[in-house]
Design an enzyme around this catalytic site. Structure first.
Site, PDB file in Angstrom:
ATOM      1  N   HIS A 157     -25.367  33.624   3.733  1.00 57.70           N
ATOM      2  CA  HIS A 157     -26.716  33.073   3.885  1.00 57.70           C
ATOM      3  C   HIS A 157     -27.001  32.641   5.325  1.00 57.70           C
ATOM      4  CE1 HIS A 157     -27.041  32.041  -0.720  1.00 57.70           C
ATOM      5  NE2 HIS A 157     -27.136  33.328  -0.462  1.00 57.70           N
ATOM      6  N   LEU A 166     -17.473  20.550  -9.790  1.00 55.51           N
ATOM      7  CA  LEU A 166     -17.604  19.202 -10.331  1.00 55.51           C
ATOM      8  C   LEU A 166     -18.011  19.255 -11.797  1.00 55.51           C
ATOM      9  CD1 LEU A 166     -17.369  16.294  -9.315  1.00 55.51           C
ATOM     10  CD2 LEU A 166     -19.807  16.349  -8.807  1.00 55.51           C
ATOM     11  N   CYS A 175     -33.690  37.913  25.864  1.00 52.28           N
ATOM     12  CA  CYS A 175     -34.906  38.637  26.281  1.00 52.28           C
ATOM     13  C   CYS A 175     -36.012  37.724  26.795  1.00 52.28           C
ATOM     14  CB  CYS A 175     -35.428  39.502  25.125  1.00 52.28           C
ATOM     15  SG  CYS A 175     -36.258  38.555  23.836  1.00 52.28           S
ATOM     16  N   ALA A 214     -14.123  18.713  -5.272  1.00 52.46           N
ATOM     17  CA  ALA A 214     -13.440  19.801  -4.555  1.00 52.46           C
ATOM     18  C   ALA A 214     -12.213  19.300  -3.792  1.00 52.46           C
ATOM     19  CB  ALA A 214     -14.423  20.474  -3.603  1.00 52.46           C
ATOM     20  N   CYS A 244     -33.429  35.890  17.318  1.00 54.60           N
ATOM     21  CA  CYS A 244     -34.643  36.275  18.041  1.00 54.60           C
ATOM     22  C   CYS A 244     -35.294  37.447  17.307  1.00 54.60           C
ATOM     23  CB  CYS A 244     -34.316  36.675  19.485  1.00 54.60           C
ATOM     24  SG  CYS A 244     -35.787  37.255  20.352  1.00 54.60           S
TER      25      CYS A 244
HETATM   26  N1  APR Z   1     -16.886  19.021  -5.596  1.00 59.30           N
HETATM   27  C1  APR Z   1     -17.108  20.188  -6.237  1.00 59.30           C
HETATM   28  N2  APR Z   1     -18.316  20.586  -6.648  1.00 59.30           N
HETATM   29  C2  APR Z   1     -19.348  19.770  -6.406  1.00 59.30           C
HETATM   30  C3  APR Z   1     -19.206  18.533  -5.742  1.00 59.30           C
HETATM   31  C4  APR Z   1     -17.904  18.169  -5.318  1.00 59.30           C
HETATM   32  N3  APR Z   1     -17.639  17.025  -4.693  1.00 59.30           N
HETATM   33  N4  APR Z   1     -20.417  17.957  -5.650  1.00 59.30           N
HETATM   34  C5  APR Z   1     -21.291  18.787  -6.237  1.00 59.30           C
HETATM   35  N5  APR Z   1     -20.650  19.881  -6.704  1.00 59.30           N
HETATM   36  C6  APR Z   1     -21.203  21.052  -7.403  1.00 59.30           C
HETATM   37  C7  APR Z   1     -22.392  20.739  -8.286  1.00 59.30           C
HETATM   38  O1  APR Z   1     -21.939  20.364  -9.569  1.00 59.30           O
HETATM   39  C8  APR Z   1     -23.128  22.077  -8.292  1.00 59.30           C
HETATM   40  O2  APR Z   1     -22.670  22.910  -9.350  1.00 59.30           O
HETATM   41  O3  APR Z   1     -21.684  21.931  -6.415  1.00 59.30           O
HETATM   42  C9  APR Z   1     -22.755  22.707  -6.950  1.00 59.30           C
HETATM   43  C10 APR Z   1     -23.864  22.727  -5.927  1.00 59.30           C
HETATM   44  O4  APR Z   1     -24.895  23.550  -6.378  1.00 59.30           O
HETATM   45  P1  APR Z   1     -26.192  23.858  -5.502  1.00 59.30           P
HETATM   46  O5  APR Z   1     -26.733  22.585  -4.955  1.00 59.30           O
HETATM   47  O6  APR Z   1     -27.099  24.690  -6.329  1.00 59.30           O
HETATM   48  O7  APR Z   1     -25.611  24.672  -4.255  1.00 59.30           O
HETATM   49  P2  APR Z   1     -25.268  26.231  -4.131  1.00 59.30           P
HETATM   50  O8  APR Z   1     -24.759  26.759  -5.437  1.00 59.30           O
HETATM   51  O9  APR Z   1     -24.407  26.380  -2.949  1.00 59.30           O
HETATM   52  O10 APR Z   1     -26.687  26.851  -3.849  1.00 59.30           O
HETATM   53  C11 APR Z   1     -26.772  28.233  -3.601  1.00 59.30           C
HETATM   54  O11 APR Z   1     -29.075  28.024  -3.106  1.00 59.30           O
HETATM   55  O12 APR Z   1     -30.914  27.005  -2.121  1.00 59.30           O
HETATM   56  C12 APR Z   1     -29.965  27.989  -1.977  1.00 59.30           C
HETATM   57  O13 APR Z   1     -29.400  29.018   0.025  1.00 59.30           O
HETATM   58  C13 APR Z   1     -29.125  27.873  -0.735  1.00 59.30           C
HETATM   59  O14 APR Z   1     -26.856  28.652  -0.388  1.00 59.30           O
HETATM   60  C14 APR Z   1     -27.699  27.899  -1.252  1.00 59.30           C
HETATM   61  C15 APR Z   1     -27.855  28.540  -2.618  1.00 59.30           C
END
Ligand code: APR
Length: 241
Positions: A117, A210, A147, A227, A125
């Site tokens: 991402h 989590l 540029c 994590a 640019c």
């Molecule tokens: N340890 C492990 N997991 C965790 C922790 C932690 N301390 N804290 C939160 N989580 C988990 C949550 O339970 C959830 O399932 O991390 C996950 C985060 O989910 P999102 O906020 O949806 O993030 P992500 O899955 O990376 O989003 C994907 O969405 O908006 C777009 O481009 C953005 O790359 C991003 C994509």
């Protein structure tokens, strides 16, 4: 059919915002640090689409300037460091495919990282396609170092844009024996679909999160917890500690 294990299996690890939550970076969907999540504080449609950038570029640039500044004050946590240790000590290939736009995997010591991402610390640019390293602000429309055009935008993939390096990721999965997903809600494709691809390829699958993600049922095994704990334990186990 499960793929036969070799002596040094290749591992592909998908990471999401959850791995950086304990470093103090907001997740997108579930407020991990007690506060509201990022997409509860800002509407995706206002800050994370190409249409938003055309409609109100200052709002979008300010949002990413704020995020770019914030990540530079954060430090990698034990989970980032554990994955770096795995890359160093595991005899097979370890590839981290991250949806995160922070640089905490690299600062934690990982080298083989694919940013699907994009990255906060790159600008793009749109005139000459250069992608200079960028730690400062973009709101004042600085000139592109290559540029000179004042057309730099954040080098992050917005909703409606195609993620980067999908061919490389597919190749890494095709060679892998284990697919691990860490700290991602499984809400955003194509990353959310990698577990199904892994299953079709006969690769063992493990989820570390989590809470159960949306695609949890697709994994052979799920281990729940922060994590910094579950990733460290899993790496210790793999390395025979
Ligand atoms: N340890 C492990 N997991 C965790 C922790 C932690 N301390 N804290 C939160 N989580 C988990 C949550 O339970 C959830 O399932 O991390 C996950 C985060 O989910 P999102 O906020 O949806 O993030 P992500 O899955 O990376 O989003 C994907 O969405 O908006 C777009 O481009 C953005 O790359 C991003 C994509």
């Amino acid at each position: 059919m499960m793929r036969a294990m070799t002596l040094h299996p290749a591992i592909v690890i998908l990471t999401g915002a959850g791995i950086s939550a304990e470093s103090g970076i907001d997740t997108f969907r579930s407020g991990a640090n007690g506060g509201p999540s990022l997409w509860e504080q800002h509407r995706v449609e206002d800050v994370a689409t190409p249409e938003a950038f055309v409609r109100d570029p200052d709002l979008v640039l300010r949002f990413y300037d704020m995020r770019r500044a914030a990540i530079q004050t954060k430090e990698p946590n034990a989970a980032h460091r554990a994955l770096a240790r795995l890359e160093r000590e595991w005899p097979g290939t370890v590839t981290v495919v991250t949806q995160n736009v922070d640089d905490l995997h690299e600062r934690g010591g990982s080298h083989n990282v694919i940013h699907m991402h994009g990255e906060h610390l790159n600008a793009w640019c749109t005139t000459c396609d250069a992608r200079p390293r960028w730690t400062g602000l973009l709101i004042d429309r600085p000139p592109c170092p290559a540029c000179g055009a004042r057309t730099l935008r954040p080098d992050v993939v917005w909703f409606g844009e195609i993620p980067y390096h999908l061919d490389r990721i597919q190749r890494a999965l095709a060679d892998a024996h284990l697919f691990v997903s860490i700290g991602t809600s499984g809400a955003v494709y194509p990353a959310a679909g990698f577990v199904r691809l892994a299953r079709e390829l006969g690769i063992a699958t493990l989820e570390l999160n989590l809470e159960r993600s949306q695609g949890s049922a697709w994994f052979d095994e799920t281990r729940l917890g922060p994590a910094s704990e579950v990733v460290t334990q899993w790496v210790d186990q793999l390395l025979g500690r």
